[in-house]
Write a protein that holds these residues in place. Structure first.
Motif, PDB file in Angstrom:
ATOM      1  N   ILE A 115       1.108  -1.069   0.043  1.00 22.99           N
ATOM      2  CA  ILE A 115       0.134   0.014   0.014  1.00 22.99           C
ATOM      3  C   ILE A 115       0.907   1.380  -0.057  1.00 22.99           C
ATOM      4  O   ILE A 115       1.754   1.358   0.693  1.00 22.99           O
ATOM      5  N   ALA A 119      -2.082   6.025  -0.136  1.00 25.98           N
ATOM      6  CA  ALA A 119      -3.245   5.495   0.084  1.00 25.98           C
ATOM      7  C   ALA A 119      -3.396   5.124   1.788  1.00 25.98           C
ATOM      8  O   ALA A 119      -4.492   5.416   1.964  1.00 25.98           O
ATOM      9  N   LEU A 123      -6.431   6.731   3.946  1.00 28.72           N
ATOM     10  CA  LEU A 123      -7.124   5.695   4.956  1.00 28.72           C
ATOM     11  C   LEU A 123      -7.082   6.329   6.497  1.00 28.72           C
ATOM     12  O   LEU A 123      -8.172   6.413   7.222  1.00 28.72           O
ATOM     13  N   THR A 156     -10.522   3.670  10.599  1.00 29.08           N
ATOM     14  CA  THR A 156     -10.964   3.367   9.127  1.00 29.08           C
ATOM     15  C   THR A 156     -11.908   2.211   9.401  1.00 29.08           C
ATOM     16  O   THR A 156     -11.943   1.708  10.182  1.00 29.08           O
ATOM     17  N   GLU A 160     -13.174  -0.030   3.792  1.00 28.36           N
ATOM     18  CA  GLU A 160     -12.225   0.923   3.117  1.00 28.36           C
ATOM     19  C   GLU A 160     -10.792   0.207   3.168  1.00 28.36           C
ATOM     20  O   GLU A 160      -9.909   0.289   2.051  1.00 28.36           O
ATOM     21  N   ALA A 164      -8.479  -0.817  -0.211  1.00 27.59           N
ATOM     22  CA  ALA A 164      -7.007  -0.246  -0.392  1.00 27.59           C
ATOM     23  C   ALA A 164      -5.947  -1.521  -0.735  1.00 27.59           C
ATOM     24  O   ALA A 164      -5.082  -1.297  -1.546  1.00 27.59           O
ATOM     25  N   LYS A 167      -6.845  -2.783  -4.126  1.00 30.37           N
ATOM     26  CA  LYS A 167      -6.338  -1.803  -5.236  1.00 30.37           C
ATOM     27  C   LYS A 167      -4.691  -1.942  -5.381  1.00 30.37           C
ATOM     28  O   LYS A 167      -3.929  -1.971  -6.433  1.00 30.37           O
ATOM     29  N   ALA A 168      -4.009  -2.017  -4.105  1.00 28.88           N
ATOM     30  CA  ALA A 168      -2.427  -2.065  -4.120  1.00 28.88           C
ATOM     31  C   ALA A 168      -1.769  -3.394  -4.674  1.00 28.88           C
ATOM     32  O   ALA A 168      -1.038  -3.195  -5.232  1.00 28.88           O
TER      33      ALA A 168
END
Length: 226
Positions: A115, A119, A123, A156, A160, A164, A167-168
């Motif tokens: 991450i 990002a 977060l 967080t 979420e 993240a 996506k990473a």
């Protein structure tokens, strides 16, 4: 179709100040025609204070004139201003939780090095400078920073964080890890939570009658925990 912010008050104003038909007012306000009839006859449960849709920028006089000239015309509401949303800037964190940020950052760095700092910043709601200092262990309080799950800390949400991580992982070309922390324990956890809830209910009922609270029968889980 969009409707006025205060449909009943708007309908009351239109009834009192225009020659629009009840059908036109009902459709514009999203109400039943019988409601408009009740407003016009003053038989509504509460006397309404009219709300001028022209001053509220929901109608123009020209639009009302079109409706008054043609009973089949359907009034078109003006598009109101878009709701302002905060899209930039750091996430707000309550003062009581701000001291937990370094622990949450450290946990993400240790468990999800893929991450990016950007990002993590989004977060947790912190600066890249702070993240970099924790990464290279130059943070002024590094000796007291203990990695802790930011979701548990309330910094967080799990949704979420998972987004993240996914996506990473995709950007890095690796498979996103699957959280299996609760596998095998989910049913036991649910049973324990239910038992605690039931016990609280019994305690509350007993307290109301001034009696000692009945205790739940021990289960296999509670026996093994002792």
């Amino acid at each position: 179709m969009a409707q006025p912010l205060m449909p009943h008050a708007t309908a009351s104003w239109l009834v009192d100040n225009t020659a629009l038909s009840f059908e036109q007012i009902a459709e514009f306000c999203g109400l039943h025609i019988l409601e408009i009839q009740a407003i016009a006859d003053d038989t509504a449960a509460t006397k309404l204070t009219g709300r001028d849709p022209i001053r509220a920028h929901e109608l123009t006089q020209a639009e009302i004139d079109k409706g008054q000239a043609n009973a089949d015309y359907r009034l078109q509401i003006l598009k109101g201003p878009e709701q302002v949303r905060r899209t930039k800037g750091p996430r707000y964190t309550p003062v009581s939780k701000r001291s937990d940020k370094p622990d949450g950052i450290s946990w993400i760095i240790r468990n999800h090095p893929e991450i990016s700092d950007g990002a993590i910043s989004a977060l947790i709601g912190t600066t890249r400078t702070t993240i970099a200092a924790i990464r290279d262990r130059s943070h002024w309080n590094i000796a007291n920073i203990t990695p802790k799950d930011p979701v548990t800390l309330g910094l967080t949400t799990q949704r979420e964080l998972d987004a993240a991580v996914g996506k990473a992982a995709k950007a890095a070309g690796i498979e996103a890890p699957v959280d299996t922390r609760l596998e095998g324990d989910r049913e036991a956890l649910i049973s324990e939570l239910r038992a605690n809830r039931d016990q609280l209910a019994r305690d509350s009922e007993a307290a109301e009658h001034g009696e000692p609270a009945p205790r739940a029968e021990p289960t296999a889980e509670t026996l093994f925990k002792r």
